[in-house]
Design an enzyme around this catalytic site. Structure first.
Site, PDB file in Angstrom:
ATOM      1  N   ASP A 237     -21.297 -44.876 -27.225  1.00 52.31           N
ATOM      2  CA  ASP A 237     -22.063 -44.936 -27.682  1.00 52.31           C
ATOM      3  C   ASP A 237     -23.802 -45.259 -28.185  1.00 52.31           C
ATOM      4  O   ASP A 237     -24.045 -44.630 -27.220  1.00 52.31           O
ATOM      5  CB  ASP A 237     -21.279 -45.714 -29.243  1.00 52.31           C
ATOM      6  CG  ASP A 237     -21.146 -46.799 -28.627  1.00 52.31           C
ATOM      7  OD1 ASP A 237     -21.788 -47.396 -27.508  1.00 52.31           O
ATOM      8  OD2 ASP A 237     -20.027 -47.426 -28.288  1.00 52.31           O
TER       9      ASP A 237
ATOM     10  N   LYS B 123     -17.357 -38.454 -29.913  1.00 54.94           N
ATOM     11  CA  LYS B 123     -17.510 -40.016 -29.661  1.00 54.94           C
ATOM     12  C   LYS B 123     -16.605 -39.934 -31.153  1.00 54.94           C
ATOM     13  O   LYS B 123     -15.791 -41.692 -30.632  1.00 54.94           O
ATOM     14  CB  LYS B 123     -18.950 -40.604 -30.452  1.00 54.94           C
ATOM     15  CG  LYS B 123     -18.992 -42.086 -30.269  1.00 54.94           C
ATOM     16  CD  LYS B 123     -18.948 -42.468 -31.765  1.00 54.94           C
ATOM     17  CE  LYS B 123     -18.901 -43.920 -32.199  1.00 54.94           C
ATOM     18  NZ  LYS B 123     -18.373 -44.610 -33.574  1.00 54.94           N
TER      19      LYS B 123
END
Length: 217
Positions: free
Chosen positions: A147, A129
């Site tokens: 996310d 991420k």
DNA sequence: CTCCCGATAT
DNA sequence: ATATCAGGAG
């Protein structure tokens, strides 16, 4: 009601959603984490794990004055650094990771932030991420950031049935046109923080309306 | 899967 | 009291 790339209604619904998001939030690659360069964005993103970006911005305001170079982070006293970032939570791990990432970047990358996914994720505290945030925001590389908001809302919209962030990322690569890969994360975060809350989504006031198969649920 | 962890809203 | 927040590593 899962997305099907061969189904015209799926494609139409996707296009309606993308158009609504573009009109509502614009097409600019905004960033919610305050930073002056790639290194500061990397630090801010490491800090943002399970913490609001609002809190991260409060912390980094003073942090980036005290540690204004990568070298200062590399040479930081770990106990001091822990106190400086304590409010972000997970502060033992985050302090150690930020210091070691600075050391590794100086030793192996001449102080430059790499754009390669493998190289980025080889840094301590940098997962997929965080790496994709850097790739998209700093290098403008088409990349999908999964996310908590993207994970939750992409599922609600029927764009993925997966729970694993990497599988979600690959599903979204099939669903979304490449020019919306970076924007998706930005738009979905904005939507998630203002309307499609994790706890109690405000479907009545959501501009996506019936484009969302999870409306009212 | 578990642990890391403080701040805030409900 | 509990859920949630721009997750990552063992």
């Amino acid at each position: 009601m899962l997305f099907d790339v061969n189904d015209k209604k799926s494609l139409k619904r996707r296009d309606n959603i993308l158009k609504a998001l573009d009109e509502k939030y614009g097409k600019e690659y905004i960033c919610y984490l305050n930073h002056k360069n790639a290194w500061e964005l990397l630090v801010a993103t490491i800090l943002s794990a399970q913490c609001t970006d609002k809190r991260v911005n409060i912390i980094t305001k003073d942090l980036f004055k005290k540690y204004d170079t990568m070298e200062k982070f590399a040479g930081a006293d770990i106990s001091d650094l822990e106190i400086d970032i304590k409010q972000a939570g997970f502060y033992h791990n985050k302090a150690k990771n930020i210091k070691n990432a600075a050391i590794m970047l100086l030793e192996k990358y001449n102080g430059e932030i790499p754009s390669d996914l493998k190289e980025l994720t080889s840094l301590p505290g940098v997962g997929r991420k965080t790496a994709n945030v850097i790739r998209g925001n700093i290098f403008n590389e088409p990349s999908i950031v999964v996310d908590t908001h993207v994970k939750r809302i992409s599922g609600k919209l029927g764009f993925t049935g997966e729970k694993d962030p990497v599988k979600i990322e690959y599903d979204l690569m099939k669903v979304l046109p490449k020019d919306h890969w970076i924007l998706w994360n930005i738009h979905i975060i904005t939507l998630g923080r203002s309307i499609c809350f994790a706890r109690n989504p405000d479907c009545d006031n959501c501009f996506l309306g019936n484009f969302c198969p999870s409306k009212g649920k």
